[in-house]
Write a protein that holds these residues in place. Sequence first.
Motif, PDB file in Angstrom:
ATOM      1  N   UNK A   1      -1.953 -23.850   6.583  1.00 18.08           N
ATOM      2  CA  UNK A   1      -1.199 -22.664   5.506  1.00 18.08           C
ATOM      3  C   UNK A   1      -1.888 -22.102   4.426  1.00 18.08           C
ATOM      4  N   UNK A   2      -2.467 -20.248   4.280  1.00 18.00           N
ATOM      5  CA  UNK A   2      -3.033 -20.324   3.214  1.00 18.00           C
ATOM      6  C   UNK A   2      -2.499 -19.618   2.764  1.00 18.00           C
ATOM      7  N   UNK A   3      -3.023 -18.583   1.811  1.00 12.79           N
ATOM      8  CA  UNK A   3      -2.213 -17.265   1.180  1.00 12.79           C
ATOM      9  C   UNK A   3      -3.170 -16.350   2.464  1.00 12.79           C
ATOM     10  N   UNK A   4      -2.415 -15.293   2.341  1.00  6.15           N
ATOM     11  CA  UNK A   4      -3.198 -14.204   3.464  1.00  6.15           C
ATOM     12  C   UNK A   4      -2.382 -13.046   2.990  1.00  6.15           C
TER      13      UNK A   4
ATOM     14  N   UNK B   1       5.079   4.868   1.369  1.00  6.16           N
ATOM     15  CA  UNK B   1       5.266   3.925   0.655  1.00  6.16           C
ATOM     16  C   UNK B   1       3.710   3.472   1.246  1.00  6.16           C
ATOM     17  N   UNK B   2       3.776   1.931   0.544  1.00  8.58           N
ATOM     18  CA  UNK B   2       3.236   0.780   1.382  1.00  8.58           C
ATOM     19  C   UNK B   2       3.413  -0.235   1.217  1.00  8.58           C
ATOM     20  N   UNK B   3       3.026  -0.603   3.066  1.00 12.17           N
ATOM     21  CA  UNK B   3       3.586  -1.476   4.147  1.00 12.17           C
ATOM     22  C   UNK B   3       2.778  -2.925   3.769  1.00 12.17           C
ATOM     23  N   UNK B   4       3.658  -3.976   3.409  1.00 13.10           N
ATOM     24  CA  UNK B   4       2.611  -5.173   3.177  1.00 13.10           C
ATOM     25  C   UNK B   4       2.951  -6.628   3.972  1.00 13.10           C
ATOM     26  N   UNK B   5       2.422  -6.909   4.505  1.00  6.31           N
ATOM     27  CA  UNK B   5       2.695  -8.632   4.945  1.00  6.31           C
ATOM     28  C   UNK B   5       2.355  -9.950   3.808  1.00  6.31           C
ATOM     29  N   UNK B   6       2.382 -10.539   3.045  1.00  4.46           N
ATOM     30  CA  UNK B   6       1.688 -11.479   3.120  1.00  4.46           C
ATOM     31  C   UNK B   6       2.416 -12.548   2.945  1.00  4.46           C
TER      32      UNK B   6
ATOM     33  N   UNK C   1      -0.361 -18.302   5.298  1.00  6.45           N
ATOM     34  CA  UNK C   1      -0.084 -17.752   6.598  1.00  6.45           C
ATOM     35  C   UNK C   1      -1.970 -18.892   7.498  1.00  6.45           C
ATOM     36  N   UNK C   2      -1.477 -19.548   8.522  1.00  8.96           N
ATOM     37  CA  UNK C   2      -2.968 -20.727   9.238  1.00  8.96           C
ATOM     38  C   UNK C   2      -3.777 -19.774   9.711  1.00  8.96           C
ATOM     39  N   UNK C   3      -3.668 -18.645  10.289  1.00  4.02           N
ATOM     40  CA  UNK C   3      -4.739 -17.713  11.003  1.00  4.02           C
ATOM     41  C   UNK C   3      -4.801 -16.379  10.580  1.00  4.02           C
ATOM     42  N   UNK C   4      -3.771 -15.295   9.782  1.00  8.07           N
ATOM     43  CA  UNK C   4      -3.966 -14.017  10.118  1.00  8.07           C
ATOM     44  C   UNK C   4      -2.723 -13.619   9.168  1.00  8.07           C
ATOM     45  N   UNK C   5      -3.367 -12.073   8.489  1.00  7.02           N
ATOM     46  CA  UNK C   5      -1.160 -11.500   7.733  1.00  7.02           C
ATOM     47  C   UNK C   5      -1.568 -10.169   8.949  1.00  7.02           C
ATOM     48  N   UNK C   6      -0.347  -9.997   8.831  1.00  3.02           N
ATOM     49  CA  UNK C   6       0.118  -8.460   9.403  1.00  3.02           C
ATOM     50  C   UNK C   6       0.664  -9.313  11.462  1.00  3.02           C
ATOM     51  N   UNK C   7       0.731  -8.137  12.066  1.00  2.00           N
ATOM     52  CA  UNK C   7       0.173  -7.235  12.402  1.00  2.00           C
ATOM     53  C   UNK C   7       0.962  -6.006  10.641  1.00  2.00           C
ATOM     54  N   UNK C   8       0.379  -4.757   9.956  1.00  2.00           N
ATOM     55  CA  UNK C   8       0.671  -4.166   9.504  1.00  2.00           C
ATOM     56  C   UNK C   8       0.521  -2.722  10.139  1.00  2.00           C
TER      57      UNK C   8
END
Length: 313
Positions: free
Chosen positions: A257-260, A270-275, A278-285
């Motif tokens: 797990x690291x910041x993504x 408006x902006x949609x964000x996933x942060x 995470x171990x592999x990816x951020x999203x899906x947005x």
Amino acid sequence: MPTTGAPTWPKTFRSTIAALLLAVPAAMLPQHAAMARQQDAATLAVTHKSPFNCGKTFYANNWTPKHNPSGSIDWQNYGGDAINGETVRATAAGTATFRNAGSKSYGQWVEIRHSDGSRTRYAHLSTMVRAAGGSMSVGQGTVIGTVGSTGGSSAPHLHYEQRTSSGAMDTSPTVEGVTVSLGQKKAVKSTNSCGGGGGTGDSGSGGNRYTPAGVCGSGYAVIDSAALTGGRTYLLYNKGNGSNCVVTLKSTKLGSASPVSAFLEPKGASRATDSGNFSYYAGPVKRSAPGKCVKWGGSIGSSSYTSSFEHCG
């Protein structure tokens, strides 16, 4: 006493010597120029991969006569694999310009100018990742559009050209190390973007077990991407429902797990964000934005990317 010094040669002899001295370097100039041209070509020459996804095989048909312009390749169906709708990728890095000839000639098409001044052309596209008149820097493997049958085309295929820096056709273009001369038709298997994380690839990022299309789901295809330190962020589009999707894939610290982050912002919304960590990816947005420009991007650690409003429509 007689005067001493340099000997005095007859005028005609002096003229002959001067002419010879001038003639020797002049005679060598064409040879030096040719050598310089050869050295420049060796330094700047680019190699081309197939314009399709890794592992895809299609026929490269350099048919003659009456193919205009002579020496261009028509990429066509191979076996049971239909080419219509296939992702089209840059065969080499350069600057891509997007154009639209309407219902004539090339239809929707892209020209890429490469580092040695040479150019490649990709015509009859169904979709392009930039609007006509736009341009962008591309790497080998960057997605530029999809196969179609626009312009003066009678059936779906990809019209492909390799041209010299002067604009002349290379009538025996070479792709994936395979030379397809006039009158030849050869099946060519793509190795474009097989390494993962290259260009606008959809094959994953640096060994990540996940892919952008796999994360976003059925119907989504990569239309753009941006490199990050430690991975890549991707923009995908589903032309069936007009929805966009952004996912950021890691290529380092996989499984830890690291910041993504990943974000998507349709113009006027408006902006949609996933942060998070995470171990592999951020999203899906995902956001529905038919006919609208979008701003998108993501981050891995301190490395981030934010696009301008683009991909309108």
